[in-house]
Write a protein that holds these residues in place. Sequence first.
Motif, mmCIF file in Angstrom:
data_model
loop_
_atom_site.group_PDB
_atom_site.id
_atom_site.type_symbol
_atom_site.label_atom_id
_atom_site.label_comp_id
_atom_site.label_asym_id
_atom_site.label_seq_id
_atom_site.Cartn_x
_atom_site.Cartn_y
_atom_site.Cartn_z
ATOM 1 N N PHE A 93 44.412 6.696 19.079
ATOM 2 C CA PHE A 93 43.435 7.402 18.247
ATOM 3 C C PHE A 93 42.112 7.578 18.970
ATOM 4 O O PHE A 93 41.611 6.656 19.600
ATOM 5 C CB PHE A 93 43.213 6.626 16.951
ATOM 6 C CG PHE A 93 42.531 7.437 15.893
ATOM 7 C CD1 PHE A 93 43.250 8.343 15.142
ATOM 8 C CD2 PHE A 93 41.179 7.302 15.666
ATOM 9 C CE1 PHE A 93 42.629 9.097 14.160
ATOM 10 C CE2 PHE A 93 40.546 8.047 14.692
ATOM 11 C CZ PHE A 93 41.274 8.947 13.933
ATOM 12 N N ALA A 94 41.549 8.789 18.884
ATOM 13 C CA ALA A 94 40.235 9.094 19.459
ATOM 14 C C ALA A 94 39.337 9.644 18.363
ATOM 15 O O ALA A 94 39.807 10.146 17.343
ATOM 16 C CB ALA A 94 40.378 10.111 20.594
ATOM 17 N N PHE A 95 38.028 9.566 18.570
ATOM 18 C CA PHE A 95 37.089 10.065 17.570
ATOM 19 C C PHE A 95 37.309 11.552 17.307
ATOM 20 O O PHE A 95 37.145 12.028 16.185
ATOM 21 C CB PHE A 95 35.653 9.821 18.036
ATOM 22 C CG PHE A 95 35.261 8.376 18.018
ATOM 23 C CD1 PHE A 95 35.110 7.696 16.825
ATOM 24 C CD2 PHE A 95 35.057 7.679 19.198
ATOM 25 C CE1 PHE A 95 34.752 6.358 16.794
ATOM 26 C CE2 PHE A 95 34.702 6.341 19.184
ATOM 27 C CZ PHE A 95 34.546 5.675 17.981
ATOM 28 N N SER A 96 37.682 12.303 18.349
ATOM 29 C CA SER A 96 37.921 13.734 18.178
ATOM 30 C C SER A 96 39.098 13.984 17.239
ATOM 31 O O SER A 96 39.132 14.994 16.529
ATOM 32 C CB SER A 96 38.183 14.396 19.535
ATOM 33 O OG SER A 96 39.256 13.764 20.206
ATOM 34 N N ASP A 97 40.076 13.066 17.206
ATOM 35 C CA ASP A 97 41.209 13.208 16.290
ATOM 36 C C ASP A 97 40.732 13.103 14.845
ATOM 37 O O ASP A 97 41.164 13.860 13.972
ATOM 38 C CB ASP A 97 42.247 12.111 16.545
ATOM 39 C CG ASP A 97 42.810 12.160 17.945
ATOM 40 O OD1 ASP A 97 42.720 13.229 18.578
ATOM 41 O OD2 ASP A 97 43.326 11.134 18.405
ATOM 42 N N PHE A 98 39.863 12.146 14.597
ATOM 43 C CA PHE A 98 39.323 11.944 13.258
ATOM 44 C C PHE A 98 38.661 13.227 12.762
ATOM 45 O O PHE A 98 38.891 13.685 11.640
ATOM 46 C CB PHE A 98 38.310 10.799 13.296
ATOM 47 C CG PHE A 98 37.667 10.484 11.978
ATOM 48 C CD1 PHE A 98 38.309 9.697 11.042
ATOM 49 C CD2 PHE A 98 36.410 10.977 11.685
ATOM 50 C CE1 PHE A 98 37.707 9.406 9.827
ATOM 51 C CE2 PHE A 98 35.798 10.687 10.475
ATOM 52 C CZ PHE A 98 36.452 9.899 9.548
ATOM 53 N N GLU A 99 37.856 13.850 13.618
ATOM 54 C CA GLU A 99 37.175 15.091 13.255
ATOM 55 C C GLU A 99 38.176 16.225 13.031
ATOM 56 O O GLU A 99 38.014 17.047 12.122
ATOM 57 C CB GLU A 99 36.182 15.467 14.353
ATOM 58 C CG GLU A 99 35.049 14.456 14.517
ATOM 59 C CD GLU A 99 34.224 14.697 15.764
ATOM 60 O OE1 GLU A 99 34.589 15.610 16.543
ATOM 61 O OE2 GLU A 99 33.227 13.985 15.971
ATOM 62 N N LEU A 100 39.218 16.266 13.875
ATOM 63 C CA LEU A 100 40.237 17.304 13.742
ATOM 64 C C LEU A 100 40.959 17.199 12.403
ATOM 65 O O LEU A 100 41.189 18.214 11.724
ATOM 66 C CB LEU A 100 41.248 17.197 14.884
ATOM 67 C CG LEU A 100 42.519 18.054 14.763
ATOM 68 C CD1 LEU A 100 42.164 19.541 14.713
ATOM 69 C CD2 LEU A 100 43.464 17.757 15.922
ATOM 70 N N PHE A 101 41.331 15.985 11.994
ATOM 71 C CA PHE A 101 42.069 15.816 10.746
ATOM 72 C C PHE A 101 41.208 16.156 9.530
ATOM 73 O O PHE A 101 41.710 16.678 8.538
ATOM 74 C CB PHE A 101 42.609 14.394 10.647
ATOM 75 C CG PHE A 101 43.613 14.070 11.716
ATOM 76 C CD1 PHE A 101 44.437 15.062 12.226
ATOM 77 C CD2 PHE A 101 43.731 12.801 12.231
ATOM 78 C CE1 PHE A 101 45.355 14.790 13.226
ATOM 79 C CE2 PHE A 101 44.645 12.511 13.230
ATOM 80 C CZ PHE A 101 45.465 13.511 13.725
ATOM 81 N N ILE A 102 39.913 15.862 9.615
ATOM 82 C CA ILE A 102 39.011 16.253 8.534
ATOM 83 C C ILE A 102 38.969 17.778 8.426
ATOM 84 O O ILE A 102 39.046 18.352 7.332
ATOM 85 C CB ILE A 102 37.591 15.707 8.779
ATOM 86 C CG1 ILE A 102 37.576 14.179 8.654
ATOM 87 C CG2 ILE A 102 36.605 16.331 7.796
ATOM 88 C CD1 ILE A 102 37.883 13.665 7.277
ATOM 89 N N LYS A 103 38.876 18.459 9.575
ATOM 90 C CA LYS A 103 38.853 19.924 9.593
ATOM 91 C C LYS A 103 40.168 20.491 9.068
ATOM 92 O O LYS A 103 40.180 21.501 8.359
ATOM 93 C CB LYS A 103 38.599 20.423 11.017
ATOM 94 C CG LYS A 103 37.190 20.181 11.518
ATOM 95 C CD LYS A 103 37.066 20.489 13.001
ATOM 96 C CE LYS A 103 37.364 21.936 13.305
ATOM 97 N NZ LYS A 103 37.203 22.230 14.752
ATOM 98 N N MET A 104 41.281 19.839 9.406
ATOM 99 C CA MET A 104 42.584 20.334 8.975
ATOM 100 C C MET A 104 42.730 20.263 7.459
ATOM 101 O O MET A 104 43.219 21.204 6.829
ATOM 102 C CB MET A 104 43.704 19.530 9.643
ATOM 103 C CG MET A 104 45.095 20.091 9.380
ATOM 104 S SD MET A 104 46.412 19.033 10.023
ATOM 105 C CE MET A 104 46.381 17.716 8.801
ATOM 106 N N THR A 105 42.305 19.143 6.854
ATOM 107 C CA THR A 105 42.433 19.013 5.404
ATOM 108 C C THR A 105 41.525 20.001 4.675
ATOM 109 O O THR A 105 41.850 20.451 3.576
ATOM 110 C CB THR A 105 42.099 17.583 4.948
ATOM 111 O OG1 THR A 105 40.806 17.208 5.434
ATOM 112 C CG2 THR A 105 43.123 16.595 5.475
ATOM 113 N N LYS A 106 40.406 20.359 5.293
ATOM 114 C CA LYS A 106 39.532 21.369 4.695
ATOM 115 C C LYS A 106 40.121 22.766 4.875
ATOM 116 O O LYS A 106 39.959 23.635 4.019
ATOM 117 C CB LYS A 106 38.139 21.303 5.321
ATOM 118 C CG LYS A 106 37.354 20.057 4.946
ATOM 119 C CD LYS A 106 35.974 20.067 5.577
ATOM 120 C CE LYS A 106 35.174 18.837 5.162
ATOM 121 N NZ LYS A 106 33.822 18.811 5.782
ATOM 122 N N SER A 107 40.807 22.980 6.003
ATOM 123 C CA SER A 107 41.397 24.284 6.294
ATOM 124 C C SER A 107 42.612 24.560 5.418
ATOM 125 O O SER A 107 42.905 25.707 5.080
ATOM 126 C CB SER A 107 41.795 24.356 7.772
ATOM 127 O OG SER A 107 42.374 25.601 8.094
#
Length: 295
Positions: free
Chosen positions: A155-169
């Motif tokens: 897990f990387a911090f960028s993954d955390f941000e990506l998953f937040i963006k995905m759930t919003k998308s």
Amino acid sequence: MDFDFNFPQLNLKNVSTKERVIYFLSNEWPLSVKQIYNKVSKESKSGISYQAVHKVIKRLEEDGTVVQNGKDYKLSDDWLFSLKKFSDEVHGRYSKTQGKYEVKPSFEGKIVMHFDDYSNFIVTTANLLEKRVLIGNGPNIGVGIFRHVLWPLRFAFSDFELFIKMTKSIPKTYGLILNDTPLDRWIKQQWLSGGFGGLRLGVVFEGVDGDVIIHGDSIIQVRYSEETKKVVDEVYKRNSNLLDIFKEYFTRSLGKKKTSIDVVLTKNSELAAVMRKQILSYFPEAANSTVNSNG
């Protein structure tokens, strides 16, 4: 130094006292033991004593995660540097795979992909879903059948941000999970806290060997090698949170485990509609979803 890293959580109420202490010190420092206790106790569901918080702080000091600043405490510069170094290294490995598989919204037929890293597969899939290149003329609803609740094991911090963006998308997302392990249960809570519509664990679904994801008019079929299934199953059974995974990555050489994953993307609006309806039937709360809207 003990590389006992902790990562951002989607829901602070689901984490350990150690993670809460690190979280509060990452936002405000230095803090006294009493100040830390007051903040931690407000987030504790079952209550926690001053002595218990003080004990956690002393353990964090012993392993080099926090240091004293006068009578107060703050995060160790060495620990923060090590955390950044680890995150940068993981991001570097991921970035080497970016652009390897480009999918255009106008794609037709099939696209075949292969991954030899479980985490890279998950991040690539999340990127595809977040960009909404698979929708076509179908609805912006994501559904699927999975062996386990998906989560990268590096897990990387960028993954955390990506998953937040995905759930919003993709605001409407539902999944059926064939297994029900400690790690599945923990990841489920993270996804639900992040906005997922619903996840059901331990579902018996005949005829599925691997994962199937439906987004709009497209179907993603995932096939794991037998060795990959074994590796992933063991990790999910013996771990129950993100910190456990991180420790396993170092102590059990998780990053060196061989995995093989084949992925096929298919544009088939009729089959996608049938499968979406079947999966959504497990979620009564999704009955009013507008399946004819692109969202």
